[in-house]
Design a protein around this motif. Sequence first.
Motif, mmCIF file in Angstrom:
data_model
loop_
_atom_site.group_PDB
_atom_site.id
_atom_site.type_symbol
_atom_site.label_atom_id
_atom_site.label_comp_id
_atom_site.label_asym_id
_atom_site.label_seq_id
_atom_site.Cartn_x
_atom_site.Cartn_y
_atom_site.Cartn_z
ATOM 1 N N UNK A 92 0.846 -1.191 0.000
ATOM 2 C CA UNK A 92 0.000 0.000 0.000
ATOM 3 C C UNK A 92 0.881 1.239 0.000
ATOM 4 N N UNK A 93 0.639 2.135 -0.939
ATOM 5 C CA UNK A 93 1.366 3.400 -0.993
ATOM 6 C C UNK A 93 0.500 4.455 -0.311
ATOM 7 N N UNK A 94 0.973 4.976 0.810
ATOM 8 C CA UNK A 94 0.184 5.951 1.561
ATOM 9 C C UNK A 94 0.272 7.345 0.951
ATOM 10 N N UNK A 95 1.378 7.644 0.268
ATOM 11 C CA UNK A 95 1.521 8.941 -0.392
ATOM 12 C C UNK A 95 2.668 8.876 -1.384
ATOM 13 N N UNK A 96 2.542 9.677 -2.435
ATOM 14 C CA UNK A 96 3.632 9.938 -3.374
ATOM 15 C C UNK A 96 4.075 11.374 -3.116
ATOM 16 N N UNK A 97 5.296 11.538 -2.652
ATOM 17 C CA UNK A 97 5.800 12.845 -2.238
ATOM 18 C C UNK A 97 6.747 13.394 -3.301
ATOM 19 N N UNK A 98 6.519 14.644 -3.699
ATOM 20 C CA UNK A 98 7.420 15.343 -4.612
ATOM 21 C C UNK A 98 8.161 16.407 -3.810
ATOM 22 N N UNK A 99 9.481 16.257 -3.688
ATOM 23 C CA UNK A 99 10.246 17.221 -2.897
ATOM 24 C C UNK A 99 10.271 18.599 -3.544
ATOM 25 N N UNK A 100 10.087 18.660 -4.862
ATOM 26 C CA UNK A 100 9.961 19.938 -5.557
ATOM 27 C C UNK A 100 9.365 19.687 -6.933
ATOM 28 N N UNK A 101 9.110 20.773 -7.666
ATOM 29 C CA UNK A 101 8.316 20.663 -8.879
ATOM 30 C C UNK A 101 9.061 20.494 -10.176
ATOM 31 N N UNK A 102 10.390 20.382 -10.168
ATOM 32 C CA UNK A 102 11.111 20.169 -11.421
ATOM 33 C C UNK A 102 10.624 18.896 -12.108
ATOM 34 N N UNK A 103 10.583 18.944 -13.428
ATOM 35 C CA UNK A 103 9.953 17.841 -14.157
ATOM 36 C C UNK A 103 10.617 16.496 -13.883
ATOM 37 N N UNK A 104 11.933 16.489 -13.632
ATOM 38 C CA UNK A 104 12.592 15.201 -13.409
ATOM 39 C C UNK A 104 12.264 14.618 -12.041
ATOM 40 N N UNK A 105 11.550 15.364 -11.208
ATOM 41 C CA UNK A 105 11.115 14.819 -9.917
ATOM 42 C C UNK A 105 9.626 14.542 -9.867
ATOM 43 N N UNK A 106 8.875 15.063 -10.818
ATOM 44 C CA UNK A 106 7.419 14.866 -10.791
ATOM 45 C C UNK A 106 6.882 14.125 -12.008
ATOM 46 N N UNK A 107 7.721 13.878 -13.029
ATOM 47 C CA UNK A 107 7.153 13.395 -14.298
ATOM 48 C C UNK A 107 6.601 11.979 -14.236
ATOM 49 N N UNK A 108 6.949 11.208 -13.193
ATOM 50 C CA UNK A 108 6.336 9.890 -13.030
ATOM 51 C C UNK A 108 5.253 9.839 -11.967
ATOM 52 N N UNK A 109 5.000 10.981 -11.326
ATOM 53 C CA UNK A 109 4.163 10.962 -10.130
ATOM 54 C C UNK A 109 2.691 10.698 -10.418
ATOM 55 N N UNK A 110 2.155 11.320 -11.459
ATOM 56 C CA UNK A 110 0.728 11.172 -11.746
ATOM 57 C C UNK A 110 0.412 9.730 -12.147
ATOM 58 N N UNK A 111 1.230 9.170 -13.034
ATOM 59 C CA UNK A 111 1.000 7.794 -13.465
ATOM 60 C C UNK A 111 1.146 6.824 -12.301
ATOM 61 N N UNK A 112 2.162 7.035 -11.459
ATOM 62 C CA UNK A 112 2.340 6.133 -10.323
ATOM 63 C C UNK A 112 1.187 6.272 -9.334
ATOM 64 N N UNK A 113 0.810 7.518 -9.020
ATOM 65 C CA UNK A 113 -0.297 7.713 -8.094
ATOM 66 C C UNK A 113 -1.566 7.036 -8.564
ATOM 67 N N UNK A 114 -1.841 7.139 -9.863
ATOM 68 C CA UNK A 114 -3.035 6.493 -10.412
ATOM 69 C C UNK A 114 -2.918 4.973 -10.339
ATOM 70 N N UNK A 115 -1.735 4.448 -10.597
ATOM 71 C CA UNK A 115 -1.554 2.990 -10.620
ATOM 72 C C UNK A 115 -1.704 2.374 -9.240
ATOM 73 N N UNK A 116 -1.265 3.101 -8.200
ATOM 74 C CA UNK A 116 -1.268 2.515 -6.858
ATOM 75 C C UNK A 116 -2.360 3.106 -5.958
#
Length: 209
Positions: free
Chosen positions: A56-80
């Motif tokens: 279980x993933x309780x949260x997907x945390x982005x330490x900042x908004x640069x694309x190389x830190x957030x570009x997988x976040x939406x897909x991962x959040x949706x998947x899990x």
Amino acid sequence: MAARIEQVVTSGVFSLDDQDFEVDNNVWLIGDDAEVVVVDPSHDPAAVEQAVAGRRVTAVVCTHGHNDHVNGSVALGAAVGAPVLLNPADRELWDQAHPGVEPGGELVDGQVLTVAGIELHVLATPGHTWGSVSLHAPALSAVFTGDTLFEGGPGATGRSFSDFPTIIASIRDRLLTLPAETVVYTGHGDRTTIGAEAPALPAWIARGH
């Protein structure tokens, strides 16, 4: 099932100010055999989901908004089925990577996330970006600094949304005050410790980066 830290390294492109850079990113999983928090899922959400391995993933945390830190976040959040959390001060950068998509929640200074029986304390550490945050896990003697602090110095400034005096203040006041044995888990490259980096602060200030 003691809490632990796991690492996934992904590769891709960081883009800002009309420049592109090939980068390797550290993705951190904090948790146990039942649940995890994922920090900065970058470039390859499928590889990160594989490392989650059904927990279980309780949260997907982005330490900042640069694309190389957030570009997988939406897909991962949706998947899990987990919310993607971001400091609102980095919303403009987020919108460059995910136009028309809302983050799933906010990260604010003093907020505490819990996973696998441990606390992750959100520290506002602006400078690399206006909304940069770090996560301090006292029970693990760990701090996850994104691109704020690395082995050998501060994260990059001089581009849009960044400021060198601000990152120095963040490092001095929010990170170097942590116990010396605290391990620094960085957004790129090797980990270090607070004790190893603290003596170099005057040299970083003198060199200006």
